[in-house]
Structure formats: C-alpha cells, structure tokens
Design a protein around this motif. Sequence first.
Motif, short mmCIF file in Angstrom:
data_model
loop_
_atom_site.label_atom_id
_atom_site.label_comp_id
_atom_site.label_asym_id
_atom_site.label_seq_id
_atom_site.Cartn_x
_atom_site.Cartn_y
_atom_site.Cartn_z
N ASP A 556 -24.56 23.52 22.11
CA ASP A 556 -23.95 23.28 23.41
C ASP A 556 -22.64 24.05 23.50
N ASP A 557 -22.18 24.24 24.75
CA ASP A 557 -20.88 24.88 24.96
C ASP A 557 -19.77 23.93 24.52
N ILE A 558 -18.60 24.50 24.26
CA ILE A 558 -17.46 23.72 23.80
C ILE A 558 -16.28 24.01 24.71
N ALA A 559 -15.67 22.97 25.25
CA ALA A 559 -14.42 23.09 25.99
C ALA A 559 -13.49 21.97 25.51
N LEU A 560 -12.23 22.29 25.34
CA LEU A 560 -11.28 21.26 24.90
C LEU A 560 -9.89 21.55 25.45
N LEU A 561 -9.14 20.47 25.66
CA LEU A 561 -7.74 20.54 26.06
C LEU A 561 -6.93 19.67 25.12
N LEU A 562 -5.83 20.18 24.61
CA LEU A 562 -4.91 19.43 23.76
C LEU A 562 -3.57 19.30 24.49
#
Length: 712
Positions: A556-562
């Motif tokens: 799957d695609d990966i998106a993240l915000l920190l």
Amino acid sequence: MRTEDLLAAIATGLWRWDSVSGAVTYDAEAARLVGLPAEPVTVPEAAARACFHPADWLEVKAIVQLAVAEGTLAEARLRIVDEKGTVLRTVRTRSRPIARGGSEDGYYLLGTLQEVPDPLPGTSGFGPPITGDWRRNREAFLLDAGRALAEAMSTAEVLRVAAGLSMPGFSPDGLAVFGVQGERISVIGHHGPRAGTDRPLHDIALSTDHPAAEVVRTGRAVYLPTQEEYRGRFPAAWTPGRTRIRRSWAFLPLIVAGRTIGAWMAGFAYPVSFSPDERSVLTTIARMLAQALSRTALQETERELADGLQRSMLPADKPDIPGLTVAARYVPTGGGLQVGGDWYDVIGLPSGRTALVIGDVQGHDVRAAGIMGQLRIAVRAYASEGHHPDAVLSRASRFLAGLAEPEGPDGRYDPRFATCLYMEVDPVAGTLDIARAGHPDPAVRLADGTMMIRPTAGGLPLGIDPDTDYPTTRVVLEPGETLLMCTDGLIETGGHDLETGWDRIRKVFERPVIPAADSGGLDSDDLEVLADSLVQAVHGPPSHHTTGPLADRREDDIALLLIRREAELCLVGPGSAPVRRTAVTVAQAEPERIAGARQQLRDMLHDWADPEQVESAVLMLSEMVTNVLVHTDGDALLVAEVRGRHGARRLRLDVADSSDELPHRRRPGELASSGRGLLLMEVLADNWGVDPRGDGKCIWYELYEATPEDGA
C-alpha cells in the motif's frame, strides 16, 4: 524449357517445406540427392529428417529460424546419410521463407539442393568450422546478457550493459544504439574508440542513405563484412577515417511487438564473415536489447507521470507553523503506475490556526489518484471557509458520495470511499481538535519517549453515508511531545495487521530524541530523521526482518505527518523529569471505550517496575469509569499523569463526572455483584479520595512506584 528441367540439367533440385503440416516436397532431382527414388515425392518431416545427419539437421533448423526472423536467405551444408548412418554425399541448400496466406504463424520454405564436392563435416556455413566450445561459450554469454538486460532498471543501465557485451572470439569493439523520433533517428548511446570522422551521427533523417536508417525503414538487418561493401552500398555514409578503426559492421533492428523502435550497430576491428551462428548471436542480442529498452522506457514514463501527478497534489512548500515542527512523507509503494489515493495537506485557516489533513482513497489506480485530487481540493475549500472539523468532513463525505460515476459497458456505478483524519491546531494552547472518518487513530510520543495511541471519536469513511456525523475530539499536545498521523500503509504494509503494525512502528517511534548540544533543546532536524526512519522500517531493507503473519497482504501507499510542539515552550525546570499525561472521555453511549482507556494506561506504565501494580491500576480504572456509567447520567473524563524519576515515580489517575452524588462505602455480601469498588481502592491504592467540584465530583487514586520486592 521448364525451370525444373533447367535445374535438373545442372544437378540442382527443388524442395518445399510446409511449417504448418510439416510435409516436405521434393522434385525428382532433389529426391535423388537426398537418397530417395528419383521421382517427385511428398514425405512427412520425420522421413525427411532421416535422410540427413542429426547434427546437421539441428543446425539447419536454427539457420532457418534466423532467416525467418531476418527475412533473408538461409544457406547451409548438409550431409546425406543412408540407413546405417554412412555419409553418401554433401549437399548445399539455399532457401527463402514465404508467408502462408491466411495464417499468421505459418510459412512455406522454398529452396534448392545441389551437391558439393568438398564436404565440411560438422559445419553448416562457408567460414571456419564452429566448434562445440564456441557454442557453449555462446549459450553462456547469451544467458548472462539476458539476465543483465532483464535486471536493468533504466535506459542508462541498459545502455551500459549493451556496451559491455562481448564473448571470446566474437567481441565488438564499438557499439551504438539508435532511437527513432518521428522521421529522424539519433544515437541514444554508444561505446568504443572512435576518431573524429568515425563518430556516429547524432541526428539524421530517416530517408538518409545510412545503414541505421535503412534498418529502421525496412526492419531487416544489414551486414557489412568488408569496408568495400560498406563503401559500395552506402557511399554517402562512408568516411575515410573508418579505414583505421573498423573492418566489419552489423546493423540490426530493435523490434518490439512488430514495431521497429530503433537500430543497434556492432562494429568490429577485425574482419567478420557473419556466419549463420554469428548472425544468430547478434539477432538474439538485438531482441533482448529491444525488449529491455522498451520496458525501461515504459517504466521511466510511468515514474515521470507518477512523480508529476503526486507533486501536483501535495503541498509545494514545507509547512511553517509557529511553535510546531512538522515533517511529512509520501511513498508510493502499490499500484502499476506507482500512484494511489493517499495524500496529506496543510491548510491555513481564516482564524489564524492551521489544519492538518491526511487521507486515503480506496484503490491503487489512476482513478483513485484522480478522486484523491478532487477530494483534497474540496477539503481545502471547506476548511478555508472557516468550518469546524466535523462540518468539513460532513461536507467532504457528501461531495465524495456525489462523485460515483457509471463504469463499464453495463453502466454500473463504482463508488469509492476514503478515510480521513482532519485536525485543527492551536499551537499556542497546544490543543488539537480532531475529526476522524474511518482513519487510524493518531499516536503520540510523550516527552520521555513513550508512544501512546490517542483514541478519538469518529464516523464512517467519507462517501459511504452522506448524512454521517463526525464528532470532534480535543487532544492536548504537551511541550516536547510528538504526534504521528499516518495512513494504513505505514501500519499494515509487509503483511501486518493493526496490532503487529503498531508494534513495529513503536520500536522506531520510541527511540530517544538526541538533544542539540549548542541549543539546549531538541535538534530541529531530528523530526526529519524520524520520518525517514519510520518509512525505512516499513519500506526499506530492514523491513523484511519484521514481516507480519499475513504474507499475501497487498502493498500500500504510505503517507505520514509528524508534529512536535517545541520544547522551549515547556515550563518544567532544568533537571526535572518529563511528565506523562493522557486524557480520555468515555461517553455513556460508548462503554466499549473503557477497553481503549485500559490499554492507554498500560502503555503509559509499560516500564513500571512492578507489573502487579500495573494490573492494580488498570483494575481500579475499570471500577471507577464503570461506576460513572452505571450510577450517573453523564460521561466519564479520565486524566492520568505520571511524574518523577524512573524507579520513584507517582501515578495519579482522576475520573470526573457531572453528578453531585458522592460515592459511599458498602458492605456487600458474598454473592453481591457490586459495591466493592471503594474496598478495592482502599486495598490497592497508596492514596485515594473524592473531591467535590462545582459541576460534579472527581474520584482519584495514587500509586507510588516500587519494585516487586518492596511491594512484598
């Protein structure tokens, strides 16, 4: 005079082979030459094969296949044998393949047979004999070349592999690859020594009298064994400087799916006769090279399309929020075009606050990426109008539900849904107002490095029910704490479920933060390092050590915000220990959230010295929250806080409600099902109490950390 009679007069026979039926037809002279009665005859392929030496038959089959591929004459020498295997004579055959009418794969092979006086056993050409060692070297060379070309991931790598192609006894010292662009061809890669006048033309018209241009126009190979033949056939392309460099040339078409995409030139510093075996090697390499170039060109086009599409749909600049540090990543790992429906966004609001959004549209195709782009614009528009988080998601859900379009010849609708987490940030107060639509909960790393998943209220994914409500949860981000928002690709990629996926992330997320020596605070770049580490734990080389139990789960695609609240805002004095704090609201209609509250408390006390104290704390939490839900009409607000140095910490847990009725101690009988809550707190807690408040009351307890020996 008939042609057959004329050929018979010079001891030359005619034959025809049908590739579909396998039947071989000889005229009288050809039948005599192969050892059959001198009369016209049609025999099956097996009978025809019995007339020839087995080694010669196998070799002539390869020569015929080469002639069919190149559209040229097939020439070979064959030994005719009797039933005992004795060689009767040697004949020379010349044949040409002719396509069969109405058949795509079949062809006729028409040729002549003529006896030759000097047989050359074990060879089928007119050059030097081909030995077994040469054939073995050729097969090993072709296997290595095929593997190297198949592993090349870009056009530049394919050209580097082509530049190093050589084998003992047959080594080109100059190579060039020509590509086609409209009505012109140009050199896209070359290798080998070249003088000024021998430099390949970099841009020539397709109509030019040049070997490469003729190969592209006709789709047939051009072999130039001598300089005289080159100069005679292509005088316009010949330059005198070639005399000192090349002796022979081969120009072969690069054909993919019947379309000529270019030409390949191999130049030799020594004379080459281009025997059938040598032409076979060159033709095989040209086919593999064409396939590799076509594949890498398609991959590069897809990567360019994917990169351009994703760049256009993600924030252009790094978000700048006063008091907060933000890091973001997007990694396309699923789908043929390497694009998907994951996205994130940072939106400036009219109130001066900032909204952070992360979402995932169902699917891993171009349509998912297109819907993602429309949904992102819609969410940005609703947020910019000043709507609260719940209203933004409600409007986005109605918008997505209206995007269902008929798909396929039967006109069926293909609705798509999307998960989303919308967060409105107040960096001064540190409050985060979160609305969630079927998306994973955020996770928070506390100031001391402990990771906790923050349960938030939520509704159905966007697009399923246009009238769904999305309640808002307020979370306080303390100074020095870091919050993670991510799509399920970061959690579940590699065969993990939610539980094992969060365990994998926890190992990276809880690594200690290294303080900056010159600033006395946290290094401003460590959030970028943390983002890279999270992606590498899932998508990088170390990830294969932590695969989950579901090995067949799709990538799957990966998106993240920190997001990290700056530690400089913290009022804790120098040398003091960081504080762990969490708050959970358990509504009357959501008693199942008690399990989430218990898990949060366990996460806070993951390194507590005495595991029995942890179980006692969890048991008292359950009793306190359950009492609120059973004996009052309001919700339970739970606040847990851990202070102090490791080994001497204090846990304080408050549960507040809006009821003014104070709890009282009971004397339950042996069979009573309730009434033991305060008795448990009396036994298990170090301190406890009930504090009245203006709008209700708060019951609390404290536990002091102790080793199991101290507790005993």
